[in-house]
Design a protein around this motif. Structure first.
Motif, PDB file in Angstrom:
ATOM      1  N   GLU A   1       0.819  -1.212   0.000  1.00  0.00           N
ATOM      2  CA  GLU A   1       0.000   0.000   0.000  1.00  0.00           C
ATOM      3  C   GLU A   1       0.852   1.262   0.000  1.00  0.00           C
ATOM      4  O   GLU A   1       0.500   2.269  -0.625  1.00  0.00           O
ATOM      5  CB  GLU A   1      -0.933   0.010   1.217  1.00  0.00           C
ATOM      6  CG  GLU A   1      -2.114  -0.948   1.112  1.00  0.00           C
ATOM      7  CD  GLU A   1      -3.134  -0.503   0.079  1.00  0.00           C
ATOM      8  OE1 GLU A   1      -3.260   0.716  -0.152  1.00  0.00           O
ATOM      9  OE2 GLU A   1      -3.792  -1.376  -0.513  1.00  0.00           O
ATOM     10  N   GLU A   2       1.982   1.232   0.710  1.00  0.00           N
ATOM     11  CA  GLU A   2       2.822   2.432   0.800  1.00  0.00           C
ATOM     12  C   GLU A   2       3.495   2.789  -0.522  1.00  0.00           C
ATOM     13  O   GLU A   2       4.047   3.889  -0.670  1.00  0.00           O
ATOM     14  CB  GLU A   2       3.891   2.272   1.891  1.00  0.00           C
ATOM     15  CG  GLU A   2       4.859   1.121   1.691  1.00  0.00           C
ATOM     16  CD  GLU A   2       4.390  -0.163   2.378  1.00  0.00           C
ATOM     17  OE1 GLU A   2       5.249  -1.017   2.659  1.00  0.00           O
ATOM     18  OE2 GLU A   2       3.166  -0.310   2.624  1.00  0.00           O
TER      19      GLU A   2
ATOM     20  N   MET B   1       1.736   2.784  -3.363  1.00  0.00           N
ATOM     21  CA  MET B   1       0.634   3.212  -4.240  1.00  0.00           C
ATOM     22  C   MET B   1       0.081   4.544  -3.750  1.00  0.00           C
ATOM     23  O   MET B   1       0.133   4.846  -2.559  1.00  0.00           O
ATOM     24  CB  MET B   1      -0.477   2.158  -4.259  1.00  0.00           C
ATOM     25  CG  MET B   1      -0.124   0.882  -4.972  1.00  0.00           C
ATOM     26  SD  MET B   1      -1.554  -0.230  -5.103  1.00  0.00           S
ATOM     27  CE  MET B   1      -1.472  -1.080  -3.516  1.00  0.00           C
ATOM     28  N   LYS B   2      -0.446   5.310  -4.664  1.00  0.00           N
ATOM     29  CA  LYS B   2      -1.026   6.603  -4.309  1.00  0.00           C
ATOM     30  C   LYS B   2      -2.154   6.912  -5.289  1.00  0.00           C
ATOM     31  O   LYS B   2      -1.923   7.169  -6.460  1.00  0.00           O
ATOM     32  CB  LYS B   2       0.056   7.693  -4.398  1.00  0.00           C
ATOM     33  CG  LYS B   2      -0.330   9.014  -3.775  1.00  0.00           C
ATOM     34  CD  LYS B   2      -0.047   9.039  -2.291  1.00  0.00           C
ATOM     35  CE  LYS B   2      -0.181  10.453  -1.750  1.00  0.00           C
ATOM     36  NZ  LYS B   2       0.052  10.523  -0.296  1.00  0.00           N
TER      37      LYS B   2
ATOM     38  N   CYS C   1       1.073   3.828  -9.107  1.00  0.00           N
ATOM     39  CA  CYS C   1       2.228   3.484  -8.290  1.00  0.00           C
ATOM     40  C   CYS C   1       2.917   4.768  -7.826  1.00  0.00           C
ATOM     41  O   CYS C   1       2.743   5.842  -8.415  1.00  0.00           O
ATOM     42  CB  CYS C   1       3.193   2.585  -9.061  1.00  0.00           C
ATOM     43  SG  CYS C   1       4.089   3.386 -10.406  1.00  0.00           S
TER      44      CYS C   1
END
Length: 233
Positions: free
Chosen positions: A57-58, A60-61, A65
């Motif tokens: 998750e960290e 991805m935004k 990606c």
């Protein structure tokens, strides 16, 4: 007598089907080697085609990606490359396959991708499809441009409208070095006013090479620049 796999040399077992009675795309890889080509499936980054299925998750935004998010947050690069589409994961099998194709001169290996590339690119609305060029020195060393050869094998019309200065091999550069590289391309044609351009390369790694090419084309008036690569590293 069975045809032989272009990669490993083992016999290719013909699969009989009703479809094959009417039309059958030639097989160039045996079943085991074909399994080595892993198509990018499921959820992917809308900007670069990176698989998001197993991405933490960290990294991805907002559905993209983190790499692409950072590119688009940089005013210098915002909107330069509209998006990239890639067909396969750059796994160990494809890494070795492309190394043999590019660096050991096994030109015939381009045949394996002719059907996929023709299917994806033949009916397009681009003004130009431009393969990423090699420098004169690198082209002489390899004997051919691997990206242009893939398009030629798939019978995709393309245009050589970029030239490239000589530099250290991309494969030997660190990620930081790639991201900090200076402009390595020049335009052969100067006016792309209002045109839609597709850049083509074998691998998308950091996206730096494609964005440098796209930046020149946008500065020359291109309305949009997208890219298509065989693999997403």
């Amino acid at each position: 007598m069975s045809d032989l796999c272009l990669y490993c040399g083992n016999p290719i077992k013909e699969v009989i089907s009703w479809k094959g009675f009417f039309y059958s795309e030639p097989q160039y890889l045996c079943e085991d080697c074909q399994k080595g080509l892993q198509a990018i499936e499921g959820k992917r980054c809308s900007c670069c085609s990176r698989s998001l299925e197993k991405l933490p998750e960290e990294l991805m935004k907002g559905g993209v990606c983190l790499d692409c998010f950072r590119w688009e947050q940089n005013p210098k690069w915002t909107g330069i490359l509209q998006h990239n589409t890639s067909l396969f994961e750059y796994n160990d099998f494809l890494k070795e396959y492309l190394a043999r194709y590019k660096y050991r001169g096994d030109h015939m290996l381009a045949k394996v991708f002719r059907f996929q590339l023709a299917t994806c690119l033949k009916n397009n609305n681009y003004d130009h499809i431009i393969p990423i060029p090699l420098s004169e020195e690198r082209q002489y060393e390899r004997g051919f441009n691997q990206s242009a050869a893939l398009l030629e094998e798939a019978q995709i019309l393309h245009s050589h409208l970029l030239s490239r200065s000589h530099s250290e091999k991309q494969s030997k550069k660190s990620r930081r070095d790639r991201l900090q590289q200076k402009q390595i391309f020049t335009l052969i044609e100067k006016d792309f006013n209002g045109q839609s351009i597709l850049l083509f390369d074998d691998i998308y790694t950091t996206g730096t090479t494609l964005r440098h090419a796209a930046k020149l084309l946008k500065e020359a008036g291109a309305e949009q620049v997208t890219s298509f690569t065989l693999a997403r590293g």
